[in-house]
Design an enzyme around this catalytic site. Sequence first.
Site, mmCIF file in Angstrom:
data_model
loop_
_atom_site.group_PDB
_atom_site.id
_atom_site.type_symbol
_atom_site.label_atom_id
_atom_site.label_comp_id
_atom_site.label_asym_id
_atom_site.label_seq_id
_atom_site.Cartn_x
_atom_site.Cartn_y
_atom_site.Cartn_z
ATOM 1 N N ASP A 21 -6.314 10.451 -1.832
ATOM 2 C CA ASP A 21 -5.293 9.412 -1.863
ATOM 3 C C ASP A 21 -5.710 8.409 -2.947
ATOM 4 O OD1 ASP A 21 -3.180 7.660 -0.952
ATOM 5 O OD2 ASP A 21 -4.714 6.515 0.091
ATOM 6 N N ASP A 23 -4.173 4.557 -3.336
ATOM 7 C CA ASP A 23 -4.217 3.161 -2.889
ATOM 8 C C ASP A 23 -5.167 3.003 -1.707
ATOM 9 O OD1 ASP A 23 -2.256 3.021 -4.775
ATOM 10 O OD2 ASP A 23 -0.786 2.021 -3.505
ATOM 11 N N GLU A 30 -3.451 -2.025 -2.958
ATOM 12 C CA GLU A 30 -2.189 -1.313 -2.817
ATOM 13 C C GLU A 30 -1.278 -1.712 -3.980
ATOM 14 O OE1 GLU A 30 -1.078 0.793 -0.241
ATOM 15 O OE2 GLU A 30 -3.137 0.817 0.535
ATOM 16 N N ARG A 66 10.008 -1.607 1.004
ATOM 17 C CA ARG A 66 9.116 -2.337 0.085
ATOM 18 C C ARG A 66 9.601 -2.258 -1.351
ATOM 19 N NH1 ARG A 66 3.494 0.251 1.690
ATOM 20 N NH2 ARG A 66 4.866 2.003 2.208
ATOM 21 N N SER A 109 -0.432 10.611 -4.041
ATOM 22 C CA SER A 109 -0.283 9.216 -3.636
ATOM 23 C C SER A 109 1.120 8.888 -3.173
ATOM 24 C CB SER A 109 -0.647 8.310 -4.829
ATOM 25 O OG SER A 109 -0.413 6.950 -4.529
ATOM 26 N N GLY A 110 1.182 8.062 -2.144
ATOM 27 C CA GLY A 110 2.446 7.467 -1.739
ATOM 28 C C GLY A 110 2.790 6.277 -2.607
ATOM 29 N N ASP A 177 -7.049 7.194 3.713
ATOM 30 C CA ASP A 177 -7.373 6.005 4.506
ATOM 31 C C ASP A 177 -6.341 5.628 5.552
ATOM 32 O OD1 ASP A 177 -5.833 3.218 3.241
ATOM 33 O OD2 ASP A 177 -5.697 5.111 2.166
ATOM 34 N N ASN A 180 -0.447 7.949 6.470
ATOM 35 C CA ASN A 180 0.254 8.841 5.555
ATOM 36 C C ASN A 180 -0.623 10.011 5.104
ATOM 37 O OD1 ASN A 180 2.758 9.354 4.256
ATOM 38 N ND2 ASN A 180 1.917 8.689 2.299
#
Length: 223
Positions: A21, A23, A30, A66, A109-110, A177, A180
């Site tokens: 991941d 962030d 983030e 967001r 990554s999201g 972390d 997600n």
Amino acid sequence: MDTRPAEPAEPADTRRLVVMDVDSTLITGEVVEMLAARAGALERVAAITERAMRGEIDFARSLHERVATLAGLPVSVFDDVLAEAELTPGARELVAELRARDWPVGLVSGGFLEVVAPLADSLGIDLVHANRLEVRDGVLTGRVDGPVVDRAAKATTLADYARRTGVPMARTIAIGDGANDLDMLAAAGTGIAFNAKPVLAASADAVVRDRLDAVLELDVFRV
């Protein structure tokens, strides 16, 4: 009797595929919150992020909420955020060691490709997948461009990277972390929770804190 010398055996392929991941894993913060700070929406966005990371709300819905706050930001904001982003202590050292071993490394990554891709390039990482932000006339529209990279998509991406690199799923390592990352860690041969929320730490094969290169002390890296 055949007295010809035996052909030397091919060396065993002991490579692992390591997928991380971004962030709060590869970097300390983030990206969506860094962008939100420039849109005057940091407090609201940080609260939504925290709930999503704990698994209290659906990630895709939280991302759309967001991203909506970012409407009107100029595309130049990506350069500003990239300059602000800090690698997690030990991240550069971990990637350097994995590359020295010839182990493939991937990022999923999201967050947003506009920041993740340059970060990956700076570290020599070629496998990259993240969300894109829609841009019109040089400004962010407040919408995501394409399907959201949610927990299911992260697991699918891990499997795709394994196929592309020729590494069996049993020899994949996923590091994340938050909620997600649950599916990705479950799908990997080894799932590592790094500085993780309780929901992820409880389901991971290993939990590591502080420095990202501390994962190198785990048995799965001792080959």
